[in-house]
Design a protein around this motif. Structure first.
Motif, PDB file in Angstrom:
ATOM      1  N   SER A  54     -16.514  10.237 -47.840  1.00 46.22           N
ATOM      2  CA  SER A  54     -16.987   9.523 -49.025  1.00 46.22           C
ATOM      3  C   SER A  54     -16.148   8.311 -49.401  1.00 46.22           C
ATOM      4  CB  SER A  54     -17.118  10.462 -50.221  1.00 46.22           C
ATOM      5  OG  SER A  54     -15.846  10.961 -50.594  1.00 46.22           O
ATOM      6  N   ASP A  55     -14.858   8.335 -49.092  1.00 48.03           N
ATOM      7  CA  ASP A  55     -14.010   7.192 -49.453  1.00 48.03           C
ATOM      8  C   ASP A  55     -12.797   7.137 -48.532  1.00 48.03           C
ATOM      9  OD1 ASP A  55     -11.944   8.944 -50.554  1.00 48.03           O
ATOM     10  OD2 ASP A  55     -13.147   9.105 -52.368  1.00 48.03           O
ATOM     11  N   ALA A  56     -12.009   6.088 -48.718  1.00 50.21           N
ATOM     12  CA  ALA A  56     -10.860   5.852 -47.831  1.00 50.21           C
ATOM     13  C   ALA A  56      -9.832   6.976 -47.900  1.00 50.21           C
ATOM     14  CB  ALA A  56     -10.210   4.516 -48.172  1.00 50.21           C
ATOM     15  N   ALA A  57      -9.602   7.529 -49.090  1.00 47.55           N
ATOM     16  CA  ALA A  57      -8.615   8.598 -49.228  1.00 47.55           C
ATOM     17  C   ALA A  57      -9.058   9.845 -48.476  1.00 47.55           C
ATOM     18  CB  ALA A  57      -8.378   8.910 -50.706  1.00 47.55           C
ATOM     19  N   GLU A  58     -10.324  10.183 -48.600  1.00 52.07           N
ATOM     20  CA  GLU A  58     -10.852  11.351 -47.887  1.00 52.07           C
ATOM     21  C   GLU A  58     -10.781  11.135 -46.380  1.00 52.07           C
ATOM     22  OE1 GLU A  58     -15.229  12.822 -47.552  1.00 52.07           O
ATOM     23  OE2 GLU A  58     -14.436  13.659 -49.424  1.00 52.07           O
TER      24      GLU A  58
ATOM     25  N   ALA B 209     -16.842   5.821 -46.617  1.00 49.97           N
ATOM     26  CA  ALA B 209     -15.627   4.998 -46.541  1.00 49.97           C
ATOM     27  C   ALA B 209     -15.913   3.691 -45.824  1.00 49.97           C
ATOM     28  CB  ALA B 209     -14.522   5.765 -45.812  1.00 49.97           C
TER      29      ALA B 209
ATOM     30  N   PHE C 128     -10.561  -1.609 -50.005  1.00 50.01           N
ATOM     31  CA  PHE C 128     -11.261  -0.332 -50.028  1.00 50.01           C
ATOM     32  C   PHE C 128     -11.550  -0.012 -51.491  1.00 50.01           C
ATOM     33  CE2 PHE C 128      -8.829   0.054 -46.104  1.00 50.01           C
ATOM     34  CZ  PHE C 128      -9.708   0.686 -45.234  1.00 50.01           C
ATOM     35  N   ASN C 129     -12.796  -0.053 -51.911  1.00 50.66           N
ATOM     36  CA  ASN C 129     -13.159   0.381 -53.260  1.00 50.66           C
ATOM     37  C   ASN C 129     -13.330   1.891 -53.210  1.00 50.66           C
ATOM     38  OD1 ASN C 129     -13.267  -2.291 -54.163  1.00 50.66           O
ATOM     39  ND2 ASN C 129     -15.395  -2.496 -53.549  1.00 50.66           N
ATOM     40  N   THR C 130     -12.702   2.585 -54.158  1.00 46.79           N
ATOM     41  CA  THR C 130     -12.756   4.042 -54.160  1.00 46.79           C
ATOM     42  C   THR C 130     -13.227   4.522 -55.522  1.00 46.79           C
ATOM     43  OG1 THR C 130     -10.989   4.142 -52.522  1.00 46.79           O
ATOM     44  CG2 THR C 130     -11.430   6.155 -53.753  1.00 46.79           C
TER      45      THR C 130
ATOM     46  N   GLN D 235     -17.273   0.969 -56.002  1.00 51.29           N
ATOM     47  CA  GLN D 235     -17.863   1.562 -54.800  1.00 51.29           C
ATOM     48  C   GLN D 235     -19.308   1.948 -55.101  1.00 51.29           C
ATOM     49  OE1 GLN D 235     -15.925   5.089 -53.225  1.00 51.29           O
ATOM     50  NE2 GLN D 235     -17.049   4.949 -51.301  1.00 51.29           N
TER      51      GLN D 235
END
Length: 118
Positions: free
Chosen positions: A53-57, A104, A91-93, A99
């Motif tokens: 779903s996002d850069a952190a994940e 991601a 990276f928009n999170t 986002q």
């Protein structure tokens, strides 16, 4: 399930070739294509082909692929000839950060003065 293509994800559909996009680079693990609403002369999205779903994940689950996304973002900048003048990788999170597609992705922005953008 994280990592698996999601039927309702626009970027998963682009990666599968089901939705058209102007592709500028492709590797085994990533796909880079032009943003349909560019915010700079160069505005390319680099996505992992796996769904997170996002850069952190993505970074937590697949750090090698997260590195592939960053490497490809740098290659896009070189290909677009903005690496010498400067570019951004964003990276928009989360929705509060702008986002809108929850797959991601990195925005590669360049080709104009970006100093005033935060």
């Amino acid at each position: 399930m994280a990592g698996e293509p999601q039927a309702d994800c626009l970027f998963c559909k682009i990666a599968a070739g089901d939705v058209p996009a102007t592709i500028v680079r492709e590797t085994e693990t990533t796909l880079a294509f032009r943003d349909i609403s560019p915010q700079a002369p160069t505005h390319v999205l680099v996505i992992p082909k796996v769904h997170y779903s996002d850069a952190a994940e993505l970074a937590a689950a697949e750090p090698v692929i997260a590195g592939d996304v960053l490497r490809e973002a740098g290659q896009v900048a070189a290909d677009e000839k903005v690496d010498g003048t400067g570019y951004r990788i964003v990276f928009n999170t989360g929705p509060g950060a702008g986002q809108t597609v929850f797959h991601a992705h990195a925005h590669v922005l360049g080709g104009r003065d970006l100093q005033r953008l935060v």
